[in-house]
Design an enzyme around this catalytic site. Structure first.
Site, short mmCIF file in Angstrom:
data_model
loop_
_atom_site.label_atom_id
_atom_site.label_comp_id
_atom_site.label_asym_id
_atom_site.label_seq_id
_atom_site.Cartn_x
_atom_site.Cartn_y
_atom_site.Cartn_z
N ARG A 1 0.81 -1.22 0.00
CA ARG A 1 0.00 0.00 0.00
C ARG A 1 0.85 1.28 0.00
O ARG A 1 0.50 2.28 0.62
CB ARG A 1 -0.98 0.02 1.19
CG ARG A 1 -1.89 -1.19 1.28
CD ARG A 1 -2.90 -1.27 0.14
NE ARG A 1 -3.69 -2.48 0.25
CZ ARG A 1 -3.43 -3.62 -0.39
NH1 ARG A 1 -2.38 -3.71 -1.19
NH2 ARG A 1 -4.20 -4.67 -0.23
N SER B 1 -10.53 0.34 3.86
CA SER B 1 -9.77 -0.08 5.05
C SER B 1 -9.16 1.13 5.74
O SER B 1 -8.48 1.94 5.11
CB SER B 1 -8.64 -1.04 4.65
OG SER B 1 -9.18 -2.20 4.08
N GLU C 1 -4.20 3.73 6.80
CA GLU C 1 -4.16 3.55 5.35
C GLU C 1 -4.87 4.74 4.69
O GLU C 1 -4.53 5.17 3.61
CB GLU C 1 -4.85 2.23 4.95
CG GLU C 1 -4.72 1.92 3.49
CD GLU C 1 -5.18 0.52 3.12
OE1 GLU C 1 -5.80 0.39 2.06
OE2 GLU C 1 -4.92 -0.43 3.88
#
Length: 305
Positions: free
Chosen positions: A177, A228, A298
């Site tokens: 990510r 998320s 995130e």
């Protein structure tokens, strides 16, 4: 002259009615949360996007780019400066032995995956349930179900201060990510991407997408959310830690830690960004004290906090 007044003048000359002032950003985010931006400019092609960015850079105006508006939490106070809303969606499929798709950064990832399925092209099934756009996916190495953008990307066309440049997947410096862009190692904007596909059949690709969709429905909540909230720590899952801390279903205002999946925060209507921020602090504090794990966001915090 304030930067926002200056920005309106500069952008209006080139983009006319596509420039709006004092616009609420909530409708442009997947969580449906956020205050107003001083100036919103909507671009509908990679060329327009590049032109807008070059103007903003040239005049040193503060900006933020929005695509699908997932993975962001916009503050209640809103965003000073300019938000560029990227609606550039041109898509070009190349078939043959080594099929590819070249798509502009505003293309919605889940729509692209379904278009691939309709053509019997495999490789992007993992993306069928991922919110957001190709640009956001390239920027943050989006992924799901064991796939991610780094596994498909052949090159990304970026706009840097030097103009348009092609970056290979290696040059993007991908990790979990993250990328050279997300880490702030280069200043660039994603204009388009060339993605690698595989020949298959419509039936086979559609079945796989359906399986992923069913898994997602069974494990993740419906409704307005950012995706998320936290990155998974090495060897563990943020959702498991949040559940083990007894926080699933916790609510502040109209923001709730989903009872279905602890790593999703749901907006039950007219939610304040500050309520979501309070839940973030609550989770980080509880998980740190109970398990000695620092959960890293995130989701990106955007605007004045």
């Amino acid at each position: 002259m304030t930067s926002s007044v200056h920005a309106v003048d500069v952008l209006r000359q080139q983009f006319g009615a596509a420039v709006q002032e004092n616009v609420s950003l909530a409708p442009y985010t997947s969580a449906r949360i956020g205050g107003p931006v001083d100036v919103l400019v909507t671009v509908k092609s990679a060329a327009e996007f590049a032109a807008a960015m070059q103007l903003l850079w040239e005049h040193e105006l503060p900006y933020h780019v929005l695509g699908g508006g997932s993975n962001v939490l916009v503050s209640d106070k809103g965003v000073r400066g300019v938000v560029v809303l990227n609606k550039a969606k041109e898509t070009l499929f190349e078939t043959g032995d080594s099929p590819t798709v070249k798509c502009e950064a505003g293309v919605v990832l889940s729509n692209l995956a379904n278009r691939c399925a309709s053509k019997g092209l495999a490789g992007l099934e993992w993306a069928a349930t991922v919110p957001g756009t190709v640009g956001g996916a390239v920027y943050g190495n989006a992924g799901a179900f064991g796939g991610d953008i780094s596994g498909n990307l052949m090159y990304a066309e970026l706009l840097t201060k030097n103009g348009r440049e092609k970056f290979s997947v290696e040059q993007m410096g991908y990790g979990y990510r993250t990328s050279v862009m997300k880490r702030g190692e280069i200043k660039a904007i994603v204009l388009s991407a060339l993605l690698r596909l595989k020949n298959s059949t419509k039936a086979e690709v559609s079945v796989k997408i359906e399986q992923f969709s069913e898994r997602r429905k069974a494990t993740q909540p419906p409704g307005a959310s950012m995706g998320s909230m936290f990155k998974n720590p090495v060897g563990d899952h943020a959702g498991r830690l949040i559940e083990a801390a007894g926080l699933k279903g916790t609510r502040i205002g109209n923001a709730e830690i989903s009872a279905l999946h602890g790593n999703f925060f749901v907006n039950h209507g007219e939610t304040k960004a500050e309520d979501v921020r309070a839940l973030i602090r609550l989770v980080q504090g509880a998980v740190a004290s109970k398990f000695n794990v620092d959960l890293e966001l995130e989701v990106e915090l955007v605007g004045d906090w």
